[in-house]
Design a protein around this motif. Structure first.
Motif, mmCIF file in Angstrom:
data_model
loop_
_atom_site.group_PDB
_atom_site.id
_atom_site.type_symbol
_atom_site.label_atom_id
_atom_site.label_comp_id
_atom_site.label_asym_id
_atom_site.label_seq_id
_atom_site.Cartn_x
_atom_site.Cartn_y
_atom_site.Cartn_z
ATOM 1 N N ASP A 120 -24.198 -24.425 -2.963
ATOM 2 C CA ASP A 120 -24.104 -25.373 -1.847
ATOM 3 C C ASP A 120 -25.438 -25.458 -1.104
ATOM 4 O OD1 ASP A 120 -21.452 -25.906 -2.408
ATOM 5 O OD2 ASP A 120 -20.657 -24.552 -0.862
ATOM 6 N N ALA A 121 -26.037 -24.320 -0.862
ATOM 7 C CA ALA A 121 -27.308 -24.295 -0.140
ATOM 8 C C ALA A 121 -28.415 -24.956 -0.951
ATOM 9 C CB ALA A 121 -27.689 -22.856 0.203
ATOM 10 N N MET A 122 -28.410 -24.717 -2.271
ATOM 11 C CA MET A 122 -29.405 -25.362 -3.126
ATOM 12 C C MET A 122 -29.270 -26.885 -3.072
ATOM 13 S SD MET A 122 -29.420 -22.907 -6.517
ATOM 14 C CE MET A 122 -30.169 -24.186 -7.522
ATOM 15 N N GLY A 125 -30.378 -28.528 0.034
ATOM 16 C CA GLY A 125 -31.826 -28.506 0.224
ATOM 17 C C GLY A 125 -32.571 -29.547 -0.570
ATOM 18 N N GLY A 126 -31.882 -30.328 -1.391
ATOM 19 C CA GLY A 126 -32.546 -31.364 -2.174
ATOM 20 C C GLY A 126 -32.100 -31.339 -3.623
ATOM 21 N N ALA A 133 -35.713 -17.544 -6.678
ATOM 22 C CA ALA A 133 -35.633 -17.274 -5.246
ATOM 23 C C ALA A 133 -34.350 -17.802 -4.620
ATOM 24 C CB ALA A 133 -36.837 -17.886 -4.531
ATOM 25 N N ALA A 134 -33.888 -18.971 -5.088
ATOM 26 C CA ALA A 134 -32.740 -19.615 -4.450
ATOM 27 C C ALA A 134 -31.412 -19.101 -4.950
ATOM 28 C CB ALA A 134 -32.809 -21.132 -4.669
ATOM 29 N N LEU A 388 -38.742 -19.825 -11.614
ATOM 30 C CA LEU A 388 -38.149 -20.741 -12.582
ATOM 31 C C LEU A 388 -37.870 -22.063 -11.876
ATOM 32 C CD1 LEU A 388 -37.226 -21.096 -15.486
ATOM 33 C CD2 LEU A 388 -34.943 -20.319 -14.793
ATOM 34 N N PRO A 389 -38.848 -22.991 -11.873
ATOM 35 C CA PRO A 389 -38.650 -24.273 -11.188
ATOM 36 C C PRO A 389 -37.646 -25.143 -11.934
ATOM 37 C CG PRO A 389 -40.753 -24.241 -12.349
ATOM 38 C CD PRO A 389 -40.190 -22.870 -12.456
ATOM 39 N N VAL A 390 -36.657 -25.651 -11.219
ATOM 40 C CA VAL A 390 -35.610 -26.479 -11.831
ATOM 41 C C VAL A 390 -35.340 -27.710 -10.979
ATOM 42 C CG1 VAL A 390 -34.459 -24.557 -13.014
ATOM 43 C CG2 VAL A 390 -33.778 -25.156 -10.664
ATOM 44 N N GLN A 391 -34.765 -28.717 -11.631
ATOM 45 C CA GLN A 391 -34.250 -29.901 -10.948
ATOM 46 C C GLN A 391 -32.851 -30.203 -11.471
ATOM 47 O OE1 GLN A 391 -37.035 -33.105 -11.538
ATOM 48 N NE2 GLN A 391 -38.360 -32.480 -9.845
#
Length: 392
Positions: A120-122, A125-126, A133-134, A388-391
């Motif tokens: 939910d927080a992720m 946030g966008g 980290a998230a 680990l950058p994700v979209q």
């Protein structure tokens, strides 16, 4: 040969491991401390080292391998961590009830709620985040804090000290200082809880074995420290590495959304495939032992390679492949024998729930950086990716 032997990327095993298993499965190795030890790379030999009473985990014994330069043996044995059977069994029984299959099954709704809160927080946030980290790091930290009774508000403190303690590129003094700060923090917390009655593990140890005189406060704090460090760092790395692997298999992700009952087998294959705690299981021989055609003498140290053992092609067909259909429950990612990871039921539950909820709630989740650009924890005792950058 010299240690450490680094991985080149999250999906490859050091090529030296196959050569060692085939040509020199029990070989001499130089450790960063300057100590010489035996390096064991085959599955069956690793199982022998971890289960045979002729090999001891007692780090106070002469000859026990020191992995870091400048490292010194602990001044005394630490309950649960440095004790062999039958003494180890006594300490393990004090903790077993918190980590049974039934107990962890009862915790699954709470774990699921933690997962959903983080997701939910992720989403709020966008549409992008650093999954480490998230999500990957806070999930096991939150869960183990609740079980132990450690305030999650202090998570930045204990996570930073854990990173330092496990890092391979810090001195023995820096690692020892970080662990000492964690111990001091937990000892103060434990002292406060001795005047209270709580249902968390700190409260149960204080009211139970410590109150009965079966365990002193320092011993109890040492147990809590081990569970806190091991209970978030290893699982956090497996969450991020596991998702990195699953997202490379879009058909498998679709199947798992429709067939969540397959997730336990997939989790075990991921645990085997990555084996994030490769060379943490070390022992010292207390008698002469012949192993892999070599004579290991009493007083000589032994380092086991869990990643190599879990990629032994005498045991696993095409072990270099991630195969979600294979049966791998007998892998060694949690160790083996009397010191096999006590938290394995908890780790499996966290991984199963995390992977399933990520796949179902964020069906368009994808990694936004090439694998070769992901910063890896090559110098840590527990392998993983830093970010680990994700979209979605």
């Amino acid at each position: 040969m010299r240690m450490p032997i680094s991985r080149t990327c999250p999906f490859t095993v050091p090529p030296e491991y196959a050569r060692l298993r085939g040509e020199d499965p029990v070989t001499r190795v130089s450790l960063p401390s300057g100590d010489e030890a035996w390096l064991v790379s085959r599955y069956q030999d690793v199982r022998t080292v971890l289960s045979d009473p002729r090999f001891s985990i007692d780090a106070t014994r002469p000859g026990y391998p020191r992995m870091r330069a400048g490292a010194e043996p602990p001044p005394r044995r630490r309950p649960f961590l440095d004790t062999d059977p039958p003494e180890h069994v006594t300490y393990r029984r004090m903790l077993n009830g918190e980590f049974t299959v039934r107990r962890i099954a009862a915790l699954r709704p709470e774990i699921s709620q933690v997962v959903d809160d983080l997701l939910d927080a992720m989403v709020a946030g966008g549409s992008s985040a650093d999954l480490v980290a998230a999500f990957a790091l806070p999930l096991p930290s939150l869960v183990i804090c609740r079980m132990l009774g450690v305030p999650y508000a202090d998570h930045e403190f204990f996570e930073s000290r854990t990173r330092t303690a496990l890092a391979g590129d810090v001195t023995a003094a820096q690692s020892s200082e970080a662990m000492g700060q964690l111990f001091e923090y937990l000892e103060k917390l434990f002292a406060q809880r001795q005047d209270q009655q709580t249902e968390d593990l700190i409260g149960k140890l204080a009211d139970g074995p410590v109150a009965a005189g079966a365990l002193d406060r320092r011993g109890a704090v040492g147990m809590i420290l081990l569970l806190l460090v091991a209970g978030h760092e290893t699982t956090a790395n497996m969450i991020s590495l596991g998702m990195l692997t699953l997202l490379r298999e879009p058909q498998l992700c679709d199947e798992l959304r429709r067939q969540p009952e397959r997730m336990p087998a997939v989790v075990d294959e991921l645990l085997r495939y990555h084996s994030v705690a490769d060379s943490v299981a070390v022992r010292v021989a207390v008698a002469d032992v012949e192993l892999g055609g070599r004579l290991i003498k009493a007083g000589e140290g032994v380092v086991t390679l869990g990643l190599s053992a879990n990629h032994d092609d005498d045991v696993f067909d095409q072990p270099h492949r991630f195969d979600p259909g294979r049966s791998t429950r007998h892998h060694l990612a949690f160790g083996y024998g009397p010191h096999q990871c006590i938290g394995q039921n908890l780790a499996r539950a966290e991984l199963e729930i995390a992977y399933h909820r990520l796949l179902t709630r964020l069906p368009n989740l994808h990694v936004t950086a090439p694998t070769d650009e992901l910063p890896c924890k090559h110098q840590s005792q527990v392998f993983g990716v830093e970010r680990l950058p994700v979209q979605w």
